[in-house]
Design an enzyme around this catalytic site. Structure first.
Site, short mmCIF file in Angstrom:
data_model
loop_
_atom_site.label_atom_id
_atom_site.label_comp_id
_atom_site.label_asym_id
_atom_site.label_seq_id
_atom_site.Cartn_x
_atom_site.Cartn_y
_atom_site.Cartn_z
CG HIS A 51 3.97 11.31 -5.41
ND1 HIS A 51 3.50 10.02 -5.36
CD2 HIS A 51 4.30 11.54 -6.71
CE1 HIS A 51 3.55 9.49 -6.56
NE2 HIS A 51 4.03 10.39 -7.40
C1 T46 Z 1 3.80 8.53 -10.16
C2 T46 Z 1 2.62 7.64 -10.14
C3 T46 Z 1 1.72 7.83 -11.32
C4 T46 Z 1 10.89 2.32 -7.43
O1 T46 Z 1 11.72 1.75 -6.69
N1 T46 Z 1 11.19 2.54 -8.74
C5 T46 Z 1 10.31 3.16 -9.58
O2 T46 Z 1 10.63 3.35 -10.79
C6 T46 Z 1 9.04 3.60 -9.06
C7 T46 Z 1 8.04 4.30 -9.97
C8 T46 Z 1 8.77 3.37 -7.75
N2 T46 Z 1 9.68 2.73 -6.94
C9 T46 Z 1 9.32 2.43 -5.53
C10 T46 Z 1 9.06 3.64 -4.64
C11 T46 Z 1 8.10 3.07 -3.61
O3 T46 Z 1 8.84 2.43 -2.59
O4 T46 Z 1 8.10 1.69 -5.54
C12 T46 Z 1 7.33 2.00 -4.39
C13 T46 Z 1 5.93 2.44 -4.80
O5 T46 Z 1 6.01 3.74 -5.40
P1 T46 Z 1 4.95 4.89 -5.09
O6 T46 Z 1 4.44 4.75 -3.72
O7 T46 Z 1 5.58 6.20 -5.46
O8 T46 Z 1 3.79 4.51 -6.13
P2 T46 Z 1 2.59 5.41 -6.65
O9 T46 Z 1 1.68 4.49 -7.38
O10 T46 Z 1 2.01 6.23 -5.56
O11 T46 Z 1 3.28 6.43 -7.69
C14 T46 Z 1 3.83 5.96 -8.91
C15 T46 Z 1 5.17 6.66 -9.19
O12 T46 Z 1 6.07 6.46 -8.08
C16 T46 Z 1 5.03 8.14 -9.42
O13 T46 Z 1 6.18 8.62 -10.08
O14 T46 Z 1 3.74 9.64 -10.64
O15 T46 Z 1 2.95 6.25 -9.99
#
Ligand code: T46
Length: 142
Positions: A51
């Site tokens: 993303h």
């Molecule tokens: C990034 C990389 C390095 C929340 O509800 N609150 C939060 O503060 C965050 C960060 C995520 N979420 C939820 C959103 C999704 O439903 O947690 C779930 C997993 O997030 P995501 O799939 O976006 O995780 P990554 O590891 O792909 O990405 C994360 C961060 O979201 C993003 O900002 O840059 O780590």
């Protein structure tokens, strides 16, 4: 073009007493930190991310283990290795990222400039390329 985003975090200590590394908001990094989050227990070889953010700026660091971060500005891709607790990676908005866990137990920590807002994410690569073409400044409405 992505300019060098790697940060050498200031570190105190030695091998006898151990080390302490730090960075300060608006001094060592160019934003005020509103949120900290961390990712752990990720199976080896697994990829996360896929993303970009419209507004969010971040510093990533890996206090334990080895994680590869691929940054893509829509024209160029670069890979950075976080393999030391005193290495940071400044990630500007508008960059597609993919993180790969290279070692069991690796932890990824993030200091972020904004509170969590799903509207700030672009999770579709074609949509990301549209943003790149149209220019980020005009498109940011969140
Ligand atoms: C990034 C990389 C390095 C929340 O509800 N609150 C939060 O503060 C965050 C960060 C995520 N979420 C939820 C959103 C999704 O439903 O947690 C779930 C997993 O997030 P995501 O799939 O976006 O995780 P990554 O590891 O792909 O990405 C994360 C961060 O979201 C993003 O900002 O840059 O780590």
């Amino acid at each position: 073009m992505i300019t060098n985003p790697l940060l050498n975090l200031t570190t105190r200590g030695n091998s006898e007493i151990g080390y302490l590394s730090f960075f300060e908001s608006c001094k060592d990094i160019p934003f005020l930190i509103k949120r900290i989050y961390f990712t752990y227990d990720v199976p080896n070889g697994n990829r996360r991310g896929m993303h970009a953010h419209k507004k969010l700026q971040q510093v990533l660091w890996c206090p334990y283990g080895k994680i590869e971060i691929m940054l893509d500005d829509g024209n160029n891709k670069k890979i950075y290795l976080l393999d030391s607790p005193n290495k940071g990676l400044f990630v500007e908005y508008g960059l597609w990222r993919e993180m790969q866990w290279l070692e069991k137990g690796s932890v990824l920590c993030v200091a972020a400039s904004e509170y969590y807002k799903e509207d700030d994410y672009i999770r579709d690569y074609d949509e990301f390329l549209e943003y790149v073409q149209k220019g980020w400044k005009e498109k940011i409405i969140i």
